[in-house]
Design a protein around this motif. Structure first.
Motif, PDB file in Angstrom:
ATOM      1  N   GLY A  51       1.061  -1.351  -0.246  1.00  0.00           N
ATOM      2  CA  GLY A  51       0.130   0.280  -0.180  1.00  0.00           C
ATOM      3  C   GLY A  51       1.270   1.494  -0.289  1.00  0.00           C
ATOM      4  N   SER A  78       6.357   7.348   0.726  1.00  0.00           N
ATOM      5  CA  SER A  78       6.747   8.014   1.919  1.00  0.00           C
ATOM      6  C   SER A  78       7.608   7.010   2.239  1.00  0.00           C
ATOM      7  CB  SER A  78       6.045   8.685   2.675  1.00  0.00           C
ATOM      8  OG  SER A  78       4.578   8.611   2.559  1.00  0.00           O
ATOM      9  N   ASP A 112       0.364  -1.042  -4.763  1.00  0.00           N
ATOM     10  CA  ASP A 112      -0.697  -0.588  -5.099  1.00  0.00           C
ATOM     11  C   ASP A 112      -1.642  -1.432  -5.408  1.00  0.00           C
ATOM     12  OD1 ASP A 112      -0.566   2.026  -2.714  1.00  0.00           O
ATOM     13  OD2 ASP A 112      -2.469   1.681  -4.573  1.00  0.00           O
ATOM     14  N   TRP A 168      -3.463  -6.413  -1.980  1.00  0.00           N
ATOM     15  CA  TRP A 168      -3.117  -7.173  -0.291  1.00  0.00           C
ATOM     16  C   TRP A 168      -4.395  -7.727   0.178  1.00  0.00           C
ATOM     17  CZ3 TRP A 168       2.343  -8.538  -0.189  1.00  0.00           C
ATOM     18  CH2 TRP A 168       2.845  -8.924   0.930  1.00  0.00           C
ATOM     19  N   HIS A 193       2.171   1.184   6.017  1.00  0.00           N
ATOM     20  CA  HIS A 193       1.800   2.176   7.168  1.00  0.00           C
ATOM     21  C   HIS A 193       1.368   2.750   6.489  1.00  0.00           C
ATOM     22  CE1 HIS A 193       6.118   4.067   7.893  1.00  0.00           C
ATOM     23  NE2 HIS A 193       5.943   3.023   7.723  1.00  0.00           N
ATOM     24  N   HIS A 194      -0.512   2.725   6.786  1.00  0.00           N
ATOM     25  CA  HIS A 194      -1.538   3.641   6.930  1.00  0.00           C
ATOM     26  C   HIS A 194      -2.646   2.803   5.670  1.00  0.00           C
ATOM     27  CE1 HIS A 194      -0.876   6.737  10.118  1.00  0.00           C
ATOM     28  NE2 HIS A 194       0.893   6.333   8.949  1.00  0.00           N
ATOM     29  N   ARG A 244      -1.342  15.826   7.788  1.00  0.00           N
ATOM     30  CA  ARG A 244      -0.824  15.354   5.726  1.00  0.00           C
ATOM     31  C   ARG A 244      -2.056  15.567   5.543  1.00  0.00           C
ATOM     32  NH1 ARG A 244       1.697   9.867   3.766  1.00  0.00           N
ATOM     33  NH2 ARG A 244       0.618   9.342   5.042  1.00  0.00           N
TER      34      ARG A 244
HETATM   35  C1  LIG Z   1      -3.641   6.067   3.189  1.00  0.00           C
HETATM   36  S1  LIG Z   1      -2.902   5.876   1.772  1.00  0.00           S
HETATM   37  C2  LIG Z   1      -1.036   5.319   2.278  1.00  0.00           C
HETATM   38  C3  LIG Z   1      -0.018   5.237   1.624  1.00  0.00           C
HETATM   39  C4  LIG Z   1       1.454   5.630   1.922  1.00  0.00           C
HETATM   40  N1  LIG Z   1       1.353   3.482   2.842  1.00  0.00           N
HETATM   41  C5  LIG Z   1       1.775   6.397   3.395  1.00  0.00           C
HETATM   42  O1  LIG Z   1       1.599   6.703   4.515  1.00  0.00           O
HETATM   43  O2  LIG Z   1       2.185   7.791   2.611  1.00  0.00           O
HETATM   44  C6  LIG Z   1      -3.199   4.049   1.351  1.00  0.00           C
HETATM   45  C7  LIG Z   1      -2.660   3.317   0.195  1.00  0.00           C
HETATM   46  O3  LIG Z   1      -3.225   1.976   0.470  1.00  0.00           O
HETATM   47  C8  LIG Z   1      -2.838   1.570  -0.753  1.00  0.00           C
HETATM   48  N2  LIG Z   1      -4.585   0.037  -0.275  1.00  0.00           N
HETATM   49  C9  LIG Z   1      -5.213   0.384   0.400  1.00  0.00           C
HETATM   50  N3  LIG Z   1      -5.766  -1.197   1.179  1.00  0.00           N
HETATM   51  C10 LIG Z   1      -4.975  -2.016  -0.142  1.00  0.00           C
HETATM   52  C11 LIG Z   1      -5.153  -2.579  -0.538  1.00  0.00           C
HETATM   53  N4  LIG Z   1      -5.427  -4.052  -0.290  1.00  0.00           N
HETATM   54  N5  LIG Z   1      -3.745  -3.798  -1.490  1.00  0.00           N
HETATM   55  C12 LIG Z   1      -3.339  -2.691  -2.309  1.00  0.00           C
HETATM   56  N6  LIG Z   1      -2.686  -1.439  -1.533  1.00  0.00           N
HETATM   57  C13 LIG Z   1      -3.603  -0.741  -1.070  1.00  0.00           C
HETATM   58  C14 LIG Z   1      -4.510   3.174  -1.598  1.00  0.00           C
HETATM   59  O4  LIG Z   1      -4.239   2.288  -2.871  1.00  0.00           O
HETATM   60  C15 LIG Z   1      -3.279   4.503  -0.857  1.00  0.00           C
HETATM   61  O5  LIG Z   1      -2.102   4.158  -1.446  1.00  0.00           O
END
Ligand SMILES: C[S@@+](CC[C@H](N)C(=O)[O-])C[C@H]1O[C@@H](n2cnc3c(N)ncnc32)[C@H](O)[C@@H]1O
Length: 235
Positions: free
Chosen positions: A51, A56, A72, A99, A115-116, A194
């Protein structure tokens, strides 16, 4: 969110703008970064960022890593990650997929960072198990202490008459890990703002059309600011 509210929304309340998830020019010295650097241990190993968004979490480790793999399910996020890695001359690979279904395409890495992600994951156990399987050295997961949109719950009541259930917390994620036989270490800390908190962004999260933005602006005046508490989980 009730399906009838989501289907009537002009924009997805879940989709985020890649511009809000880019890596800063200089990585902040956070507990998550310090922990991941410790796990890498100067080996210049491979880092998998699940994700990754704009990357970052893993770009902050680039100086200590030999290769970054960003996974992602959002092509726009992966494109932003690729652009930034290319501009910084960082060895990288991308995996487009969700994922844990796409875990095989990502393969194993020395350190897995996440993260997040996972706040809206109905089945957290397979998500966490796959992170564990993918990591040769360890997993670093960063989450807000409470679901990051829980601060908007009073506005769901105000605009939709909806009482939201108690928000998911980082402690819930720890409880799932413990059920899987894993006892993570946890560091609690405060991070800077953020994501935007402006009325147009909030209206979108609330499934409201642009003509309701002025009402949202007025409602935000009465609302406590978004909490900043986050937790770094490591196992
Ligand atoms: C809130 S953003 C956080 C992005 C980065 N990890 C950060 O902390 O800056 C969540 C990210 O996870 C991706 N995402 C959410 N669930 C996912 C999954 N099950 N598999 C792959 N990507 C996922 C979203 O597309 C998004 O880009």
């Amino acid at each position: 969110m009730p399906p009838e509210i989501v289907s009537a929304a002009p924009h997805s309340p879940w989709k985020h703008d890649p511009a809000h998830f880019g890596a800063p020019a200089d990585a902040a010295d956070t507990p998550s970064r310090r922990t991941a650097l410790g796990l890498l241990g100067g080996t210049r190993g491979q880092v998998l960022d699940v994700g990754c968004g704009g990357g970052s979490a893993c770009i902050a480790l680039a100086d200590a890593a030999g290769m970054l793999v960003g996974l992602d399910h959002d092509p726009g996020m992966l494109a932003a990650f690729e652009r930034d890695c290319a501009a910084r001359g960082i060895a990288h690979r991308t995996v487009l997929g969700a994922w844990p279904e796409a875990a095989d395409q990502a393969g194993q890495a020395d350190v897995v960072v996440c993260h997040h992600v996972g706040y809206n994951t109905p089945e957290l156990a397979p998500f966490l198990s796959a992170l564990t399987t993918a990591a040769r050295g360890g997993v670093v997961m960063e989450l807000t202490a409470r679901h990051p949109m829980a601060w908007l719950d009073p506005l769901w009541q105000r605009f939709h008459g909806l009482d939201r259930s108690a928000p998911a917390t980082a402690d819930d994620a720890v409880a799932v890990l413990v059920e899987l036989g894993i006892r993570p270490s946890a560091i609690r800390w405060e991070r800077g703002a953020r994501l935007p908190e402006d009325p147009a962004w909030v209206a979108r999260r609330l499934c409201l059309p642009p003509d309701r933005v002025p009402e949202v602006a007025a409602a935000l005046e009465d609302l406590p600011r978004r909490p900043r508490s986050v937790v770094t989980l490591t196992w």
